[in-house]
Design a protein around this motif. Structure first.
Motif, PDB file in Angstrom:
ATOM      1  N   ILE A   5     -10.165  12.217 -11.404  1.00  0.00           N
ATOM      2  CA  ILE A   5     -10.010  11.343 -10.222  1.00  0.00           C
ATOM      3  C   ILE A   5     -10.107  12.184  -8.946  1.00  0.00           C
ATOM      4  CG2 ILE A   5      -7.485  11.510  -9.996  1.00  0.00           C
ATOM      5  CD1 ILE A   5      -7.531   8.416  -9.538  1.00  0.00           C
ATOM      6  N   GLN A   6     -10.671  11.587  -7.896  1.00  0.00           N
ATOM      7  CA  GLN A   6     -10.833  12.308  -6.630  1.00  0.00           C
ATOM      8  C   GLN A   6      -9.815  11.823  -5.605  1.00  0.00           C
ATOM      9  OE1 GLN A   6     -12.902  14.828  -6.437  1.00  0.00           O
ATOM     10  NE2 GLN A   6     -13.943  14.440  -8.397  1.00  0.00           N
ATOM     11  N   SER A   7      -9.555  12.668  -4.607  1.00  0.00           N
ATOM     12  CA  SER A   7      -8.706  12.273  -3.487  1.00  0.00           C
ATOM     13  C   SER A   7      -9.286  11.046  -2.809  1.00  0.00           C
ATOM     14  CB  SER A   7      -8.659  13.411  -2.460  1.00  0.00           C
ATOM     15  OG  SER A   7      -7.366  13.914  -2.356  1.00  0.00           O
ATOM     16  N   GLY A   8      -8.429  10.116  -2.385  1.00  0.00           N
ATOM     17  CA  GLY A   8      -8.896   8.940  -1.649  1.00  0.00           C
ATOM     18  C   GLY A   8      -9.168   7.747  -2.543  1.00  0.00           C
ATOM     19  N   LYS A   9      -9.231   8.008  -3.852  1.00  0.00           N
ATOM     20  CA  LYS A   9      -9.489   6.907  -4.785  1.00  0.00           C
ATOM     21  C   LYS A   9      -8.311   5.933  -4.755  1.00  0.00           C
ATOM     22  CE  LYS A   9     -11.171   4.836  -8.525  1.00  0.00           C
ATOM     23  NZ  LYS A   9     -12.415   4.023  -8.458  1.00  0.00           N
ATOM     24  N   GLN A  10      -8.597   4.636  -4.716  1.00  0.00           N
ATOM     25  CA  GLN A  10      -7.531   3.637  -4.694  1.00  0.00           C
ATOM     26  C   GLN A  10      -7.419   2.945  -6.046  1.00  0.00           C
ATOM     27  OE1 GLN A  10      -8.176   1.056  -1.309  1.00  0.00           O
ATOM     28  NE2 GLN A  10      -7.249   2.561   0.077  1.00  0.00           N
ATOM     29  N   LEU A  11      -6.205   2.933  -6.546  1.00  0.00           N
ATOM     30  CA  LEU A  11      -5.935   2.254  -7.811  1.00  0.00           C
ATOM     31  C   LEU A  11      -5.180   0.971  -7.497  1.00  0.00           C
ATOM     32  CD1 LEU A  11      -4.804   5.339  -9.899  1.00  0.00           C
ATOM     33  CD2 LEU A  11      -7.056   4.260  -9.864  1.00  0.00           C
ATOM     34  N   ARG A  12      -5.583  -0.104  -8.117  1.00  0.00           N
ATOM     35  CA  ARG A  12      -5.049  -1.420  -7.768  1.00  0.00           C
ATOM     36  C   ARG A  12      -4.243  -1.996  -8.922  1.00  0.00           C
ATOM     37  NH1 ARG A  12      -6.609  -5.338  -3.811  1.00  0.00           N
ATOM     38  NH2 ARG A  12      -7.881  -3.702  -2.883  1.00  0.00           N
ATOM     39  N   GLN A  13      -3.036  -2.403  -8.631  1.00  0.00           N
ATOM     40  CA  GLN A  13      -2.187  -3.051  -9.619  1.00  0.00           C
ATOM     41  C   GLN A  13      -2.095  -4.520  -9.227  1.00  0.00           C
ATOM     42  OE1 GLN A  13      -1.178  -1.172 -12.045  1.00  0.00           O
ATOM     43  NE2 GLN A  13       0.457  -2.278 -13.101  1.00  0.00           N
ATOM     44  N   ARG A  14      -2.802  -5.366  -9.951  1.00  0.00           N
ATOM     45  CA  ARG A  14      -2.903  -6.779  -9.549  1.00  0.00           C
ATOM     46  C   ARG A  14      -1.556  -7.493  -9.654  1.00  0.00           C
ATOM     47  NH1 ARG A  14      -7.551  -7.593  -7.642  1.00  0.00           N
ATOM     48  NH2 ARG A  14      -9.361  -6.553  -8.554  1.00  0.00           N
ATOM     49  N   GLY A  15      -1.249  -8.301  -8.643  1.00  0.00           N
ATOM     50  CA  GLY A  15      -0.062  -9.164  -8.688  1.00  0.00           C
ATOM     51  C   GLY A  15       1.256  -8.454  -8.438  1.00  0.00           C
ATOM     52  N   ALA A  16       1.194  -7.160  -8.069  1.00  0.00           N
ATOM     53  CA  ALA A  16       2.453  -6.440  -7.828  1.00  0.00           C
ATOM     54  C   ALA A  16       2.726  -6.288  -6.338  1.00  0.00           C
ATOM     55  CB  ALA A  16       2.406  -5.065  -8.496  1.00  0.00           C
ATOM     56  N   GLY A  17       1.991  -7.031  -5.498  1.00  0.00           N
ATOM     57  CA  GLY A  17       2.184  -6.953  -4.050  1.00  0.00           C
ATOM     58  C   GLY A  17       3.157  -8.012  -3.548  1.00  0.00           C
ATOM     59  N   MET A  18       3.016  -8.374  -2.270  1.00  0.00           N
ATOM     60  CA  MET A  18       3.945  -9.320  -1.640  1.00  0.00           C
ATOM     61  C   MET A  18       3.609 -10.753  -2.053  1.00  0.00           C
ATOM     62  SD  MET A  18       6.056  -7.560   0.101  1.00  0.00           S
ATOM     63  CE  MET A  18       6.866  -8.689   1.229  1.00  0.00           C
ATOM     64  N   PRO A  19       4.637 -11.611  -2.111  1.00  0.00           N
ATOM     65  CA  PRO A  19       4.376 -13.021  -2.418  1.00  0.00           C
ATOM     66  C   PRO A  19       3.664 -13.709  -1.248  1.00  0.00           C
ATOM     67  CG  PRO A  19       6.693 -12.697  -1.904  1.00  0.00           C
ATOM     68  CD  PRO A  19       6.069 -11.336  -1.916  1.00  0.00           C
ATOM     69  N   PHE A  69       0.835  -1.176   0.000  1.00  0.00           N
ATOM     70  CA  PHE A  69       0.000   0.000   0.000  1.00  0.00           C
ATOM     71  C   PHE A  69       0.882   1.243   0.000  1.00  0.00           C
ATOM     72  CE2 PHE A  69      -2.332   3.299   2.252  1.00  0.00           C
ATOM     73  CZ  PHE A  69      -3.582   3.230   1.659  1.00  0.00           C
ATOM     74  N   THR A  70       0.504   2.210  -0.827  1.00  0.00           N
ATOM     75  CA  THR A  70       1.214   3.488  -0.764  1.00  0.00           C
ATOM     76  C   THR A  70       0.265   4.617  -1.123  1.00  0.00           C
ATOM     77  OG1 THR A  70       3.250   4.653  -1.390  1.00  0.00           O
ATOM     78  CG2 THR A  70       2.065   3.524  -3.161  1.00  0.00           C
ATOM     79  N   ARG A  71       0.594   5.828  -0.667  1.00  0.00           N
ATOM     80  CA  ARG A  71      -0.190   7.006  -1.016  1.00  0.00           C
ATOM     81  C   ARG A  71       0.594   7.803  -2.045  1.00  0.00           C
ATOM     82  NH1 ARG A  71      -3.886   8.642   2.986  1.00  0.00           N
ATOM     83  NH2 ARG A  71      -3.823   7.216   4.761  1.00  0.00           N
ATOM     84  N   ALA A  72      -0.094   8.220  -3.097  1.00  0.00           N
ATOM     85  CA  ALA A  72       0.572   9.006  -4.130  1.00  0.00           C
ATOM     86  C   ALA A  72      -0.117  10.366  -4.260  1.00  0.00           C
ATOM     87  CB  ALA A  72       0.533   8.263  -5.461  1.00  0.00           C
ATOM     88  N   PRO A  73       0.554  11.444  -3.843  1.00  0.00           N
ATOM     89  CA  PRO A  73      -0.021  12.773  -4.037  1.00  0.00           C
ATOM     90  C   PRO A  73       0.124  13.155  -5.509  1.00  0.00           C
ATOM     91  CG  PRO A  73       1.777  12.785  -2.409  1.00  0.00           C
ATOM     92  CD  PRO A  73       1.863  11.508  -3.169  1.00  0.00           C
ATOM     93  N   ILE A  74      -0.946  13.665  -6.102  1.00  0.00           N
ATOM     94  CA  ILE A  74      -0.858  14.133  -7.490  1.00  0.00           C
ATOM     95  C   ILE A  74      -1.349  15.576  -7.539  1.00  0.00           C
ATOM     96  CG2 ILE A  74      -1.114  11.824  -8.499  1.00  0.00           C
ATOM     97  CD1 ILE A  74      -4.051  12.560  -9.127  1.00  0.00           C
ATOM     98  N   SER A  75      -0.905  16.303  -8.564  1.00  0.00           N
ATOM     99  CA  SER A  75      -1.297  17.713  -8.661  1.00  0.00           C
ATOM    100  C   SER A  75      -2.761  17.803  -9.078  1.00  0.00           C
ATOM    101  CB  SER A  75      -0.412  18.423  -9.696  1.00  0.00           C
ATOM    102  OG  SER A  75      -0.750  17.942 -10.991  1.00  0.00           O
ATOM    103  N   PHE A  76      -3.374  18.925  -8.764  1.00  0.00           N
ATOM    104  CA  PHE A  76      -4.804  19.046  -9.096  1.00  0.00           C
ATOM    105  C   PHE A  76      -5.022  19.112 -10.596  1.00  0.00           C
ATOM    106  CE2 PHE A  76      -5.888  23.641  -9.918  1.00  0.00           C
ATOM    107  CZ  PHE A  76      -4.590  24.101  -9.967  1.00  0.00           C
ATOM    108  N   ASP A 104      -3.925  11.041  -3.484  1.00  0.00           N
ATOM    109  CA  ASP A 104      -4.197  12.250  -2.711  1.00  0.00           C
ATOM    110  C   ASP A 104      -4.017  13.435  -3.652  1.00  0.00           C
ATOM    111  OD1 ASP A 104      -4.671  10.989  -0.302  1.00  0.00           O
ATOM    112  OD2 ASP A 104      -2.556  11.030   0.284  1.00  0.00           O
ATOM    113  N   VAL A 105      -5.083  14.166  -3.888  1.00  0.00           N
ATOM    114  CA  VAL A 105      -4.956  15.337  -4.756  1.00  0.00           C
ATOM    115  C   VAL A 105      -4.395  16.483  -3.923  1.00  0.00           C
ATOM    116  CG1 VAL A 105      -6.158  17.000  -6.222  1.00  0.00           C
ATOM    117  CG2 VAL A 105      -6.866  14.587  -6.202  1.00  0.00           C
TER     118      VAL A 105
END
Ligand SMILES: [Zn+2]
Ligand SMILES: [Zn+2]
Length: 376
Positions: free
Chosen positions: A301-315, A267-274, A330-331
């Motif tokens: 996209i709104q702040s708080g939205k979660q984007l999921r990258q399948r299979g890129a997490g922990m084994p 899990f990570t938070r990514a701040p992006i510009s408005f 996070d906008v």
């Protein structure tokens, strides 16, 4: 007069001897030491009595069991325990003990002898990257290890141990404590049943010495905070040759700069510009797999939205596949605008109709309705 010799030794039989063997040996010895055959010989008479006493005890399976567990104290009730010599049966007392105290006092012959070595704990911190790939680590532990000089026996090489006379080799003694008779580890031999006449110089009779050991630990992929890895037999060596304990590696995860972890999910938070939030775009996140993950940001996209990258997490530990990588958006509202940027934004505001932001339009619409209802 009684001879303080182990009953089995007196009868010249193995501890495993069956009833027939006991009887045969007793008969032979009784003939040999019978007072009638050795008139006037005090030693023979004492020996004969001792042999008879030993046979009286061992021929009775319950008394024999009591003797095997508690030694002579168990059979004679010498301490004036339950009824002393008036027919109290120590086999039964053993049963009473087990029903009162459970297996803590039970056990019997198998538990004799020095205790198994202690289990040891070793705390290890590893990086998230290592938990992702799995890693081999070498550790050094100071651990009580079997003494090589005496091969763990505690006795000086070439010398022997003697049967402990306090407990007659049983490792345990019985003592009266108030109403109960309590079995405890023999204070003379610490449960070993044997005493060392000539202690080994290297270990002072302990049978083990502190030694620095280098161990290789294989840490599988997917381990997490609190995962324990057991290194069987790598704990403390047992006293005087008893089995060693185990070494447990307790894993702890070091904090990571970018990722947090929940099970197999990264899990990570990514701040992006408005502007990116409004216009859409792409961000690139390096995964623990060493690949760059390009994340598409949809326009609006709104702040708080979660984007999921399948299979890129922990084994998955001891399993197949990987969890997901979750990026929470996070906008970020800009705080250091230049004069020119402010000008542009003012210009932008003048074009606003409210339709661009349906959520706030809806919210302020509802507030207005509420106010109108209140003031009607
Ligand atoms: Zn030694
Ligand atoms: Zn002892």
């Amino acid at each position: 007069m009684s001879l303080d010799i182990d009953y089995y030794e007196l009868l010249e039989v193995e501890r495993t001897a069956d009833e027939a063997a006991l009887k045969a040996s007793y008969r032979k010895l009784a003939m040999k030491y019978h007072p009638d055959k050795n008139p006037g010989c005090g030693d023979s008479e004492a020996r004969f009595k001792a042999i008879s006493e030993a046979y009286d005890c061992l021929k009775d399976p319950q008394k024999r069991a009591a003797y095997d567990r508690f030694g002579k104290a168990g059979v004679n009730g010498g301490a004036g325990g339950f009824g002393g010599g008036n027919g109290a049966d120590f086999g039964d007392i053993g049963d009473i003990f087990e029903s009162i105290f459970g297996s803590a006092f039970g056990g019997g012959r198998q538990q004799r002898g020095p205790a198994r070595g202690a289990d040891l704990r070793y705390d290890m911190e590893i990086r998230l990257e290592d938990a992702f790939t799995g890693v081999t680590r070498e550790i050094q532990v100071d651990v009580a290890a079997r003494c090589e000089t005496c091969d763990g026996s505690g006795a000086k090489p070439g010398t022997r141990t003697n049967r402990c006379s306090t407990c007659a080799g049983h490792g345990k003694v019985r003592a009266q404590q108030g109403f109960f008779v309590v079995e405890r580890t023999c204070p003379t031999c610490q449960g070993a049943g044997e005493v060392i006449a000539d202690p080994c110089n290297s270990c002072h009779g302990e049978g083990r010495v502190d030694r620095r050991k280098t161990l290789t630990v294989n840490i599988p992929a997917g381990v997490d905070e609190g995962t324990r890895i057991r290194l069987s037999g790598e704990g403390e060596s047992g006293a005087r040759g008893a089995a060693p304990g185990d070494l447990y590696i307790f894993l702890h995860m070091a904090r990571h700069k970018v990722f947090e972890r929940e099970g197999t999910t990264l899990f990570t938070r990514a701040p992006i510009s408005f502007t990116t939030a409004a216009l859409g775009g792409e961000i690139s996140i390096p995964g623990l797999d060493g690949k760059k993950h390009d994340i598409n940001i949809p326009a609006g996209i709104q702040s708080g939205k979660q984007l999921r990258q399948r299979g890129a997490g922990m084994p998955v530990l001891n399993g197949r596949g990987h969890g997901d990588l979750v990026i929470q958006i996070d906008v970020e509202t800009p705080t250091r605008l230049t004069a020119r940027q402010k000008e542009l934004l003012c210009e932008f505001r003048e074009t606003e109709t409210g339709e661009e932001c349906p959520a706030s339009q809806g919210f302020f619409g509802r507030i207005k309705e509420m106010w109108d209802d209140l003031t009607d």
